[in-house]
Design an enzyme around this catalytic site. Structure first.
Site, PDB file in Angstrom:
ATOM      1  N   GLY A   1       0.808  -1.217   0.000  1.00  0.00           N
ATOM      2  CA  GLY A   1       0.000   0.000   0.000  1.00  0.00           C
ATOM      3  C   GLY A   1       0.844   1.271   0.000  1.00  0.00           C
ATOM      4  N   HIS A   2       0.163   2.395  -0.146  1.00  0.00           N
ATOM      5  CA  HIS A   2       0.857   3.683  -0.245  1.00  0.00           C
ATOM      6  C   HIS A   2       1.586   4.035   1.051  1.00  0.00           C
ATOM      7  CE1 HIS A   2      -1.994   5.982   2.271  1.00  0.00           C
ATOM      8  NE2 HIS A   2      -2.907   5.147   1.789  1.00  0.00           N
ATOM      9  N   ASN A   3       2.726   4.672   0.895  1.00  0.00           N
ATOM     10  CA  ASN A   3       3.538   5.171   2.015  1.00  0.00           C
ATOM     11  C   ASN A   3       4.141   4.074   2.892  1.00  0.00           C
ATOM     12  OD1 ASN A   3       1.518   7.691   1.545  1.00  0.00           O
ATOM     13  ND2 ASN A   3       3.511   8.390   2.329  1.00  0.00           N
TER      14      ASN A   3
ATOM     15  N   SER B   1       1.065   2.808   4.916  1.00  0.00           N
ATOM     16  CA  SER B   1       1.970   3.314   5.968  1.00  0.00           C
ATOM     17  C   SER B   1       2.501   2.228   6.899  1.00  0.00           C
ATOM     18  CB  SER B   1       1.271   4.407   6.782  1.00  0.00           C
ATOM     19  OG  SER B   1       0.892   5.485   5.951  1.00  0.00           O
TER      20      SER B   1
END
Length: 379
Positions: A243-245, A263
């Site tokens: 996923g993002h970050n 994250s």
């Protein structure tokens, strides 16, 4: 090309037990080995060890005493320090990898005039290299691969067919991106506005460090801001979702169908077995290990092994499993105890009634006092 057992043993710095003159021309797994083949026995104990007619087995030197009585003229053992390492060397000899082609930039590929292409780089037919891309030396961009605008790739990068890098991705040296992987799609981020899911734009990027391998059809989302990072030497299997970050440390190993929400951070040398799911903002400590299908919703300490749903320390989970297996027996015991309690309660009620009837005194006639009653009873 066939090679005799004696020559194989010399090449591998091994010792032969059995027939040194056998000819070997292929490498097979232990279960499929037959005449003319070589396989390796990975065990450190001799249980299950037996010769295979016409074949040679690579064994640990520690098994010499166990293997010697099994030798015969129809087969052979080669004693080496590391059987698996020796087998890989032999397998590469019998099935060498195809040599890297030198095609340069195909006239059937699209390469922007503003792209910079390093020395000895191959761009195959049907590949797309967009504006502002920088490709290092000795890269291989296979048919159907798409390198978006502004991407920067280091040296010796391989991008297999139909892999996609969105705009502005950063890739280090000696990275391998397998077929169909997608690097840099927006993360799954929305907010509810006036009853509708409104998409949150993503302004960040993805940075893949040196010596990383990304499996087929794996996806790595770009950061909303800052970077999604895949640390040096990390290996992601097929069908992994990052996923993002997220920020992965160095030399992580993620098996197929692992999924990380946004994250997530990890230390170094983290291992996630197949189908592990990790909630957002969780941290996995260095050298932690997560078992198959583990559902992780809180931080995992460094060096710990977690399994189960929800994920708990391995020892706790195994104790729970052992107790669960005893539930049918415990259920029968509880029912037996319930019957015994009911029987005891019924018996207690009977005793209470009997004691109550014996304690009850005869009633006096109207107007009689205690003295008159005793006199009447004496008469």
């Amino acid at each position: 090309m066939a090679i005799r057992v004696a020559a194989l043993a010399e090449w591998l710095d091994g010792q032969v037990l059995g027939n040194e003159t056998l000819l070997i021309d292929r490498a097979h797994s232990l279960s499929k080995a037959g005449p003319g083949s070589i396989a390796f026995f990975a065990g450190i104990k001799s249980a299950g060890l037996k010769p295979i007619a016409g074949a040679v087995l690579l064994l640990s030197r520690k098994l010499r005493a166990d293997a010697a009585p099994l030798t015969n003229t129809d087969s052979a053992f080669i004693l080496v320090e590391d059987p698996k390492d020796a087998f890989l060397r032999v397998a590469a000899y019998f099935a060498p990898r195809r040599t890297r082609p030198e095609i340069g930039i195909s006239c059937d590929a699209y390469v922007s005039a503003t792209a910079r292409v390093g020395k000895e780089t191959n761009i195959h037919p049907g590949a797309h290299v967009a504006a502002g891309v920088i490709l290092g030396d000795r890269c291989d961009i296979y048919p159907g691969a798409v390198i978006g605008r502004g991407c920067r790739l280091g040296d010796d990068v391989v991008v297999y067919s139909n892999a996609v890098l969105y705009d502005d991705m950063v890739v280090g040296n000696r990275v391998m991106l397998h077929a169909g992987c997608v690097i840099g799609a927006d993360g799954f981020s929305y907010r509810l506005v006036d009853g509708r899911h409104e998409r949150i734009p993503h302004f960040g990027t993805v940075r893949i460090e040196d010596d990383v391998e990304i499996g087929a059809n794996t996806t790595i989302d770009r950061a909303m801001v800052d970077e999604t990072v895949i640390g040096q030497g990390t290996k992601l299997d097929n069908l992994v979702m990052i996923g993002h970050n997220c920020e992965l440390g160095r030399h992580n190993l993620f098996v197929s169908q692992v999924g990380l929400a946004g994250s997530v951070t990890t230390g170094d040398y983290v291992v996630c077995a197949g189908q592990v799911g990790i909630a957002d903002h969780v941290h996995l400590g260095s050298r932690s290990v997560l078992g198959p299908k583990a559902g992780v919703h809180k931080d995992v300490p460094e060096g710990e092994r977690y399994v189960g749903v929800p994920a708990v320390p391995e020892a706790d989970c195994y104790r729970s499993v052992m107790l669960t297996q005893k539930l049918p027996e415990m259920k029968q015991q509880v029912r037996k105890l319930e019957r015994q309690v009911a029987e005891l309660a019924a018996l207690a009620e009977q005793l209470r009634q009997q004691i109550g009837s014996t304690d009850r005194a005869p009633e006096s006639a109207p107007g009689e006092g205690p003295t008159s009653q005793r006199a009447r009873e004496a008469a």
